[in-house]
Design a protein around this motif. Sequence first.
Motif, mmCIF file in Angstrom:
data_model
loop_
_atom_site.group_PDB
_atom_site.id
_atom_site.type_symbol
_atom_site.label_atom_id
_atom_site.label_comp_id
_atom_site.label_asym_id
_atom_site.label_seq_id
_atom_site.Cartn_x
_atom_site.Cartn_y
_atom_site.Cartn_z
ATOM 1 N N LEU A 4 1.116 -0.824 -0.176
ATOM 2 C CA LEU A 4 -0.052 0.006 -0.008
ATOM 3 C C LEU A 4 1.097 1.160 0.108
ATOM 4 O O LEU A 4 0.492 1.874 -0.566
ATOM 5 N N TYR A 5 1.873 0.746 0.660
ATOM 6 C CA TYR A 5 3.137 2.270 1.019
ATOM 7 C C TYR A 5 3.319 2.839 -0.347
ATOM 8 O O TYR A 5 3.755 3.697 -0.382
ATOM 9 N N THR A 6 4.069 1.598 -0.829
ATOM 10 C CA THR A 6 4.276 1.543 -2.559
ATOM 11 C C THR A 6 3.728 1.882 -3.239
ATOM 12 O O THR A 6 3.988 2.816 -4.044
ATOM 13 N N ILE A 7 2.893 1.716 -3.532
ATOM 14 C CA ILE A 7 1.606 2.354 -4.332
ATOM 15 C C ILE A 7 1.159 3.384 -4.141
ATOM 16 O O ILE A 7 0.751 4.768 -5.279
ATOM 17 N N LEU A 11 1.677 7.253 -6.072
ATOM 18 C CA LEU A 11 1.069 7.503 -7.222
ATOM 19 C C LEU A 11 1.345 9.323 -7.317
ATOM 20 O O LEU A 11 1.331 10.205 -7.672
ATOM 21 N N VAL A 12 1.775 9.434 -5.255
ATOM 22 C CA VAL A 12 2.443 10.885 -5.278
ATOM 23 C C VAL A 12 3.676 11.615 -6.431
ATOM 24 O O VAL A 12 3.383 12.790 -6.763
ATOM 25 N N ALA A 13 4.497 10.018 -6.482
ATOM 26 C CA ALA A 13 5.498 10.893 -7.034
ATOM 27 C C ALA A 13 5.266 10.830 -8.229
ATOM 28 O O ALA A 13 5.847 11.964 -9.057
ATOM 29 N N PHE A 14 4.401 10.737 -9.131
ATOM 30 C CA PHE A 14 3.169 10.389 -10.346
ATOM 31 C C PHE A 14 2.712 12.015 -10.467
ATOM 32 O O PHE A 14 3.489 12.312 -10.849
ATOM 33 N N PHE A 15 1.771 12.143 -9.837
ATOM 34 C CA PHE A 15 1.202 13.175 -9.602
ATOM 35 C C PHE A 15 2.551 14.772 -9.460
ATOM 36 O O PHE A 15 1.963 15.667 -10.198
ATOM 37 N N VAL A 16 3.446 14.308 -9.047
ATOM 38 C CA VAL A 16 4.390 15.847 -8.725
ATOM 39 C C VAL A 16 5.146 15.751 -9.595
ATOM 40 O O VAL A 16 5.182 16.939 -10.722
#
Length: 308
Positions: A4-7, A11-16
């Motif tokens: 879950l943490y990895t996902i 996702l955060v990295a993707f949107f940043v």
Amino acid sequence: MYVLYTIVASLVAFFVLKWMKKRRYCTDLKRLDGKTVLITGGCSGVGKETAVALAMRGARVVIACRDPDKAEKAVREIKFRSRSLLVVHMELDLANLRSVRDFCETFLRQEKRLDVLVNNAAMPGVLDWTEDGFSMCFGVNHLGHFLLTDLLLGRLKECAPSRVVTLTCSSYKYQKLDFQDLNYNLLPFFTYCRSKLANVYFSHQLGRLTQGKGVTSYAVHPGFVQSGWTCHYSVLFRVLMRVVMWMFFVPCEAGAQTVVHCAVSDHAAKMGGGYFVDCRAAALRPFARDAGVAKKLWEASERLVKLS
Ligand SMILES: NC(=O)c1ccc[n+]([C@@H]2O[C@H](COP(=O)([O-])OP(=O)(O)OC[C@H]3O[C@@H](n4cnc5c(N)ncnc54)[C@H](OP(=O)(O)O)[C@@H]3O)[C@@H](O)[C@H]2O)c1
């Protein structure tokens, strides 16, 4: 839990990253029918995308490149993508001042108009020398364009209102010019930064000299762009940069937007030139706005290219 943490982190990295790569697009739809645009280095990267965008708006586009085969191929692609037949190429090697003079002679003979000059071509930081013995970055990025613009200025004034858009880079701020050593050729990245700072001073001084004469001058940082500049480096560097570019850099089409904005937008024209990033006027570091240094560089460049 670990999954879950990895996902979530992904996702955060993707949107940043998506937010960081977000770029404004030129929204001014003005057409350029009957106008002529000259783009140096228009056979690849930001230059080629600028050529496509301006040809789509009806301009006659001349791309000035040093490799005729590459230029021929680029002309075919630009015509195809812009659905315009008004695209031609002419040979120009900015690393050779004789070639710049010959190019201008031919251009002035063949072309009746020059409404927008885009000083786009550049060498990244490489430690090499031009035909005339100048450091490659300073010689191509600044001196070649300086002479080109000077020799074409008469035509730009005749076709006023006209514009000169000069590509620089936000990395101009990492260096200062050393008038004792304009030919600095020691650390590759710094040679590039100095040449891009010279582009800023050049663009501003041109703006001052042509004030009230109908020629507006813009310096543009296109953003960090997924273009082909890494071809001058080792395979390892190219592979590493491919990953970095994929993550952080924008496509060439996005990189061309501020150039197009400065070439066409009435709003940009009303601002009377300046430094533009992301389709907006931006602030320069105070040392880069120094009119005294800009004038000194202009005069030194005139001597170096033998205009005075
Ligand atoms: N890419 C970036 O992240 C970035 C960031 C900030 C600013 N910029 C600026 O944006 C502009 C366009 O860069 P780009 O990324 O599109 O670079 P690019 O893909 O490397 O294209 C540079 C162009 O300049 C041409 N050129 C190089 N030396 C020349 C010479 N001696 N005579 C004539 N043409 C020559 C190249 O022709 P060849 O194909 O024959 O080599 C090429 O067409 C440059 O001024 C650059 O400094 C780029």
